[in-house]
Design a protein around this motif. Structure first.
Motif, short mmCIF file in Angstrom:
data_model
loop_
_atom_site.label_atom_id
_atom_site.label_comp_id
_atom_site.label_asym_id
_atom_site.label_seq_id
_atom_site.Cartn_x
_atom_site.Cartn_y
_atom_site.Cartn_z
N LEU A 32 -39.53 -41.66 31.54
CA LEU A 32 -39.62 -42.77 30.60
C LEU A 32 -38.74 -42.52 29.38
O LEU A 32 -38.06 -43.43 28.90
CB LEU A 32 -41.07 -42.99 30.18
CG LEU A 32 -42.03 -43.48 31.27
CD1 LEU A 32 -43.44 -43.58 30.71
CD2 LEU A 32 -41.59 -44.82 31.82
N ALA A 33 -38.74 -41.29 28.88
CA ALA A 33 -37.92 -40.96 27.71
C ALA A 33 -36.45 -41.08 28.05
O ALA A 33 -35.63 -41.54 27.23
CB ALA A 33 -38.25 -39.54 27.24
N GLU A 34 -36.09 -40.67 29.26
CA GLU A 34 -34.70 -40.73 29.71
C GLU A 34 -34.20 -42.17 29.75
O GLU A 34 -33.10 -42.48 29.30
CB GLU A 34 -34.63 -40.11 31.11
CG GLU A 34 -33.25 -39.70 31.57
CD GLU A 34 -33.32 -38.97 32.90
OE1 GLU A 34 -32.57 -37.99 33.06
OE2 GLU A 34 -34.10 -39.37 33.77
N VAL A 35 -35.03 -43.05 30.26
CA VAL A 35 -34.65 -44.47 30.34
C VAL A 35 -34.69 -45.12 28.96
O VAL A 35 -33.81 -45.91 28.61
CB VAL A 35 -35.58 -45.20 31.32
CG1 VAL A 35 -35.35 -46.71 31.25
CG2 VAL A 35 -35.37 -44.70 32.74
N ALA A 36 -35.70 -44.79 28.17
CA ALA A 36 -35.83 -45.38 26.83
C ALA A 36 -34.61 -45.07 25.96
O ALA A 36 -34.23 -45.87 25.11
CB ALA A 36 -37.10 -44.88 26.16
N ALA A 37 -33.97 -43.92 26.19
CA ALA A 37 -32.80 -43.54 25.41
C ALA A 37 -31.62 -44.48 25.64
O ALA A 37 -30.68 -44.51 24.84
CB ALA A 37 -32.40 -42.11 25.74
N LEU A 38 -31.67 -45.26 26.72
CA LEU A 38 -30.58 -46.16 27.06
C LEU A 38 -30.76 -47.55 26.45
O LEU A 38 -29.84 -48.38 26.52
CB LEU A 38 -30.46 -46.32 28.58
CG LEU A 38 -30.37 -45.04 29.40
CD1 LEU A 38 -30.36 -45.39 30.88
CD2 LEU A 38 -29.12 -44.26 29.03
N THR A 39 -31.94 -47.81 25.89
CA THR A 39 -32.27 -49.17 25.45
C THR A 39 -32.18 -49.30 23.93
O THR A 39 -32.14 -48.31 23.20
CB THR A 39 -33.68 -49.56 25.90
OG1 THR A 39 -34.64 -48.74 25.21
CG2 THR A 39 -33.85 -49.35 27.40
N TRP A 40 -32.20 -50.56 23.48
CA TRP A 40 -32.23 -50.83 22.05
C TRP A 40 -33.62 -50.51 21.50
O TRP A 40 -34.61 -50.61 22.23
CB TRP A 40 -31.91 -52.30 21.79
CG TRP A 40 -30.48 -52.66 22.08
CD1 TRP A 40 -29.98 -53.18 23.23
CD2 TRP A 40 -29.38 -52.50 21.20
NE1 TRP A 40 -28.63 -53.36 23.12
CE2 TRP A 40 -28.22 -52.95 21.87
CE3 TRP A 40 -29.24 -52.02 19.89
CZ2 TRP A 40 -26.96 -52.94 21.29
CZ3 TRP A 40 -27.97 -52.01 19.31
CH2 TRP A 40 -26.85 -52.47 20.02
#
Length: 203
Positions: free
Chosen positions: A62-70
């Motif tokens: 989740l943290a990995e993906v969240a780093a890609l978002t606004w």
């Protein structure tokens, strides 16, 4: 559906294990590049709230993906496409989009939302027989819950299960990036899909 809260889109990101990646490319990095580009396409749409759901995602994923978002973009773990729809909050309609459509035209998502004014479910079929996007009106119709559609659900199955003629709306088709042949469908002349482009170049 004029209010922003009435239209929500969620990108569904699958685990890297078992997913296809181009030769010499790390599956996890490939998955994240596709997800980032798909998210960017959807985040640019007007009057739409965007979330990202990770299938069976742990805290690290989740943290990995969240780093890609606004900042402020909801990112959460789910077990299925319908779970992703249920988790987005109040809405009149929700479209779940597979993470592997980095060059998807935003216009296609708008067509699904328009179709959902009368249909229970609206889909964007992929060229390989799967689905690139699944939109549903809320609350989800009981027959759609029973069908439990995923991106791998054959369109014929939905057509066979629909209770009335216009319950299923079929939008324009597109392509998902799930094989070497699919890579050839990317248009280098089009703007966007920068993260995917970078991975393919070996950066």
């Amino acid at each position: 559906m004029n209010d922003q809260l009435d239209r929500r889109v969620v990108v569904l990101v699958v685990p890297a294990v078992g997913t296809w990646a181009p030769p010499g490319r790390e599956p996890s990095a490939w998955r994240l590049a596709l997800a980032e580009d798909t998210y960017e396409v959807l985040a640019s749409l007007d009057r739409v709230d965007v979330a990202v759901a990770v299938v069976d995602g742990d805290e690290a994923a989740l943290a990995e993906v969240a780093a890609l978002t606004w900042p402020g973009t909801p990112v959460y773990s789910v077990s299925s496409a319908l779970d992703a729809v249920a988790a987005v909050g109040p809405a009149a309609a929700v479209v779940a989009v597979s993470h592997d459509v980095p060059d998807l035209p935003g216009l296609l998502i708008g067509k699904l939302f328009r179709a959902l004014s009368s249909a229970d479910i609206a889909v964007c079929p992929a060229e390989d027989g799967s689905l690139a996007a699944i939109g549903v009106s809320l609350p989800v119709a009981p027959w759609v819950v029973d069908a439990s559609p995923t991106f791998d659900t054959p369109l014929a199955s939905l057509e066979a299960a629909k209770p009335r003629r216009h319950a299923v709306a079929i939008g324009p088709g597109w392509h998902r990036l799930r094989s070497a042949a699919d890579i050839a469908r990317l248009d280098p002349g089009l703007e966007g899909w920068d993260a995917t482009r970078s991975i393919l170049r070996g950066a």
